[in-house]
Write a protein that holds these residues in place. Structure first.
Motif, PDB file in Angstrom:
ATOM      1  N   GLY A  32       0.790  -1.226   0.000  1.00  0.00           N
ATOM      2  CA  GLY A  32       0.000   0.000   0.000  1.00  0.00           C
ATOM      3  C   GLY A  32       0.817   1.268   0.000  1.00  0.00           C
ATOM      4  N   CYS A  33       2.133   1.187   0.142  1.00  0.00           N
ATOM      5  CA  CYS A  33       2.977   2.383   0.252  1.00  0.00           C
ATOM      6  C   CYS A  33       4.036   2.350  -0.850  1.00  0.00           C
ATOM      7  CB  CYS A  33       3.633   2.426   1.632  1.00  0.00           C
ATOM      8  SG  CYS A  33       4.730   3.833   1.885  1.00  0.00           S
ATOM      9  N   SER A  34       3.929   3.271  -1.788  1.00  0.00           N
ATOM     10  CA  SER A  34       4.866   3.275  -2.917  1.00  0.00           C
ATOM     11  C   SER A  34       6.289   3.639  -2.476  1.00  0.00           C
ATOM     12  CB  SER A  34       4.393   4.243  -4.002  1.00  0.00           C
ATOM     13  OG  SER A  34       4.347   5.566  -3.484  1.00  0.00           O
ATOM     14  N   GLY A  35       6.432   4.483  -1.468  1.00  0.00           N
ATOM     15  CA  GLY A  35       7.760   4.860  -0.981  1.00  0.00           C
ATOM     16  C   GLY A  35       8.489   3.672  -0.373  1.00  0.00           C
ATOM     17  N   CYS A  36       7.780   2.884   0.423  1.00  0.00           N
ATOM     18  CA  CYS A  36       8.403   1.712   1.038  1.00  0.00           C
ATOM     19  C   CYS A  36       8.657   0.623  -0.005  1.00  0.00           C
ATOM     20  CB  CYS A  36       7.535   1.179   2.175  1.00  0.00           C
ATOM     21  SG  CYS A  36       7.560   2.266   3.627  1.00  0.00           S
ATOM     22  N   ALA A  37       7.783   0.540  -1.017  1.00  0.00           N
ATOM     23  CA  ALA A  37       8.000  -0.434  -2.095  1.00  0.00           C
ATOM     24  C   ALA A  37       9.281  -0.084  -2.859  1.00  0.00           C
ATOM     25  CB  ALA A  37       6.805  -0.468  -3.028  1.00  0.00           C
ATOM     26  N   ARG A  38       9.502   1.204  -3.113  1.00  0.00           N
ATOM     27  CA  ARG A  38      10.737   1.642  -3.772  1.00  0.00           C
ATOM     28  C   ARG A  38      11.938   1.336  -2.890  1.00  0.00           C
ATOM     29  NH1 ARG A  38       8.184   6.068  -5.259  1.00  0.00           N
ATOM     30  NH2 ARG A  38       9.029   7.330  -3.587  1.00  0.00           N
ATOM     31  N   TRP A  39      11.780   1.576  -1.585  1.00  0.00           N
ATOM     32  CA  TRP A  39      12.851   1.302  -0.628  1.00  0.00           C
ATOM     33  C   TRP A  39      13.216  -0.184  -0.650  1.00  0.00           C
ATOM     34  CZ3 TRP A  39      15.721   4.700   2.123  1.00  0.00           C
ATOM     35  CH2 TRP A  39      16.493   4.210   3.142  1.00  0.00           C
ATOM     36  N   LEU A  40      12.215  -1.045  -0.722  1.00  0.00           N
ATOM     37  CA  LEU A  40      12.434  -2.491  -0.776  1.00  0.00           C
ATOM     38  C   LEU A  40      13.182  -2.871  -2.055  1.00  0.00           C
ATOM     39  CD1 LEU A  40      12.002  -5.375   0.291  1.00  0.00           C
ATOM     40  CD2 LEU A  40       9.797  -5.358  -0.884  1.00  0.00           C
ATOM     41  N   GLU A  41      12.784  -2.290  -3.189  1.00  0.00           N
ATOM     42  CA  GLU A  41      13.473  -2.584  -4.454  1.00  0.00           C
ATOM     43  C   GLU A  41      14.937  -2.179  -4.379  1.00  0.00           C
ATOM     44  OE1 GLU A  41      11.463  -0.785  -7.770  1.00  0.00           O
ATOM     45  OE2 GLU A  41       9.531  -1.583  -7.125  1.00  0.00           O
ATOM     46  N   GLU A  42      15.206  -0.990  -3.831  1.00  0.00           N
ATOM     47  CA  GLU A  42      16.591  -0.525  -3.717  1.00  0.00           C
ATOM     48  C   GLU A  42      17.391  -1.421  -2.771  1.00  0.00           C
ATOM     49  OE1 GLU A  42      16.676   3.587  -2.611  1.00  0.00           O
ATOM     50  OE2 GLU A  42      15.489   4.188  -4.348  1.00  0.00           O
ATOM     51  N   ALA A  43      16.774  -1.837  -1.677  1.00  0.00           N
ATOM     52  CA  ALA A  43      17.472  -2.701  -0.717  1.00  0.00           C
ATOM     53  C   ALA A  43      17.784  -4.049  -1.346  1.00  0.00           C
ATOM     54  CB  ALA A  43      16.621  -2.880   0.543  1.00  0.00           C
ATOM     55  N   ARG A  44      16.858  -4.592  -2.112  1.00  0.00           N
ATOM     56  CA  ARG A  44      17.114  -5.871  -2.779  1.00  0.00           C
ATOM     57  C   ARG A  44      18.209  -5.730  -3.832  1.00  0.00           C
ATOM     58  NH1 ARG A  44      10.987  -8.253  -3.026  1.00  0.00           N
ATOM     59  NH2 ARG A  44      11.096  -9.297  -1.012  1.00  0.00           N
ATOM     60  N   ALA A  45      18.217  -4.600  -4.551  1.00  0.00           N
ATOM     61  CA  ALA A  45      19.261  -4.361  -5.549  1.00  0.00           C
ATOM     62  C   ALA A  45      20.630  -4.250  -4.871  1.00  0.00           C
ATOM     63  CB  ALA A  45      18.959  -3.097  -6.342  1.00  0.00           C
ATOM     64  N   MET A  46      20.685  -3.550  -3.735  1.00  0.00           N
ATOM     65  CA  MET A  46      21.954  -3.434  -3.003  1.00  0.00           C
ATOM     66  C   MET A  46      22.403  -4.798  -2.476  1.00  0.00           C
ATOM     67  SD  MET A  46      23.135  -0.432  -3.165  1.00  0.00           S
ATOM     68  CE  MET A  46      24.375  -0.508  -1.902  1.00  0.00           C
ATOM     69  N   GLU A  47      21.458  -5.598  -1.997  1.00  0.00           N
ATOM     70  CA  GLU A  47      21.800  -6.927  -1.512  1.00  0.00           C
ATOM     71  C   GLU A  47      22.387  -7.772  -2.643  1.00  0.00           C
ATOM     72  OE1 GLU A  47      19.758 -10.584   0.932  1.00  0.00           O
ATOM     73  OE2 GLU A  47      18.578  -9.570  -0.597  1.00  0.00           O
ATOM     74  N   GLN A  48      21.812  -7.651  -3.819  1.00  0.00           N
ATOM     75  CA  GLN A  48      22.312  -8.415  -4.967  1.00  0.00           C
ATOM     76  C   GLN A  48      23.734  -7.979  -5.332  1.00  0.00           C
ATOM     77  OE1 GLN A  48      20.792 -11.004  -6.214  1.00  0.00           O
ATOM     78  NE2 GLN A  48      22.515 -11.366  -7.556  1.00  0.00           N
ATOM     79  N   ILE A  49      23.983  -6.673  -5.286  1.00  0.00           N
ATOM     80  CA  ILE A  49      25.331  -6.167  -5.585  1.00  0.00           C
ATOM     81  C   ILE A  49      26.327  -6.721  -4.574  1.00  0.00           C
ATOM     82  CG2 ILE A  49      26.771  -4.090  -5.571  1.00  0.00           C
ATOM     83  CD1 ILE A  49      24.357  -2.593  -6.787  1.00  0.00           C
ATOM     84  N   TRP A  50      25.964  -6.710  -3.288  1.00  0.00           N
ATOM     85  CA  TRP A  50      26.870  -7.217  -2.255  1.00  0.00           C
ATOM     86  C   TRP A  50      27.129  -8.700  -2.426  1.00  0.00           C
ATOM     87  CZ3 TRP A  50      30.032  -4.297   0.110  1.00  0.00           C
ATOM     88  CH2 TRP A  50      29.690  -2.977   0.433  1.00  0.00           C
ATOM     89  N   LYS A  51      26.090  -9.458  -2.772  1.00  0.00           N
ATOM     90  CA  LYS A  51      26.281 -10.895  -2.978  1.00  0.00           C
ATOM     91  C   LYS A  51      27.223 -11.158  -4.144  1.00  0.00           C
ATOM     92  CE  LYS A  51      22.023 -12.691  -0.986  1.00  0.00           C
ATOM     93  NZ  LYS A  51      20.742 -13.333  -1.227  1.00  0.00           N
TER      94      LYS A  51
END
Length: 150
Positions: A32-51
């Protein structure tokens, strides 16, 4: 759930470490929150970079620049060795200088204490210590109960 709580729990959400109830609540908020959804996408992208960086030294060097740890650690070790070798050659003038500087430090500490006393910095210190002592003793009494003497 508030956005601040979501951002705080997001790493645990991504790693699947939350309880099922907390995970459902976070999922509901993110949907329900587009800001938190964007935050989740960025966090997953950063996690992928670290992996990817964990397994690929070439990527780590191209992504983060040159690895400076070995030369810096070597320089620190060299400086420590030089400091140790200088300390073994303790001359009488060096000992006099150390004695003189220690007296200067004691004198400065005494002067600073005097100035602080003059400005009344320590005026409430006794009252504050007594108050803290009272709080602590009542807390200990509550925790362990009153001591009984026979």
């Amino acid at each position: 759930m508030k956005c601040t709580a979501v951002t705080e729990w997001l790493p645990h959400y991504i790693e699947g470490l939350l309880s099922p109830e907390a995970e459902r609540e976070l999922t509901r908020h993110i949907e329900g929150c587009s800001g938190c959804a964007r935050w989740l996408e960025e966090a997953r992208a950063m996690e992928q970079i670290w992996k990817e960086m964990d397994g690929d030294d070439e990527l780590r060097l191209s992504f983060g620049g040159p690895d400076l740890v070995p030369p810096v650690m070597a320089e620190i070790e060299r400086l420590e060795d030089a400091r140790r070798s200088n300390n073994t050659q303790d001359s009488p003038s060096r000992r006099r200088f150390a004695l003189r500087t220690s007296w200067i430090h004691y004198g400065l500490a005494a002067c600073l204490t005097f100035v602080l006393l003059e400005f009344g910095v320590f005026e409430q210190l006794g009252y504050g210590l007594t108050e803290i002592n009272g709080h602590m003793s009542s807390s200990v009494t509550k925790l362990f109960g009153a001591q009984r003497t026979h």
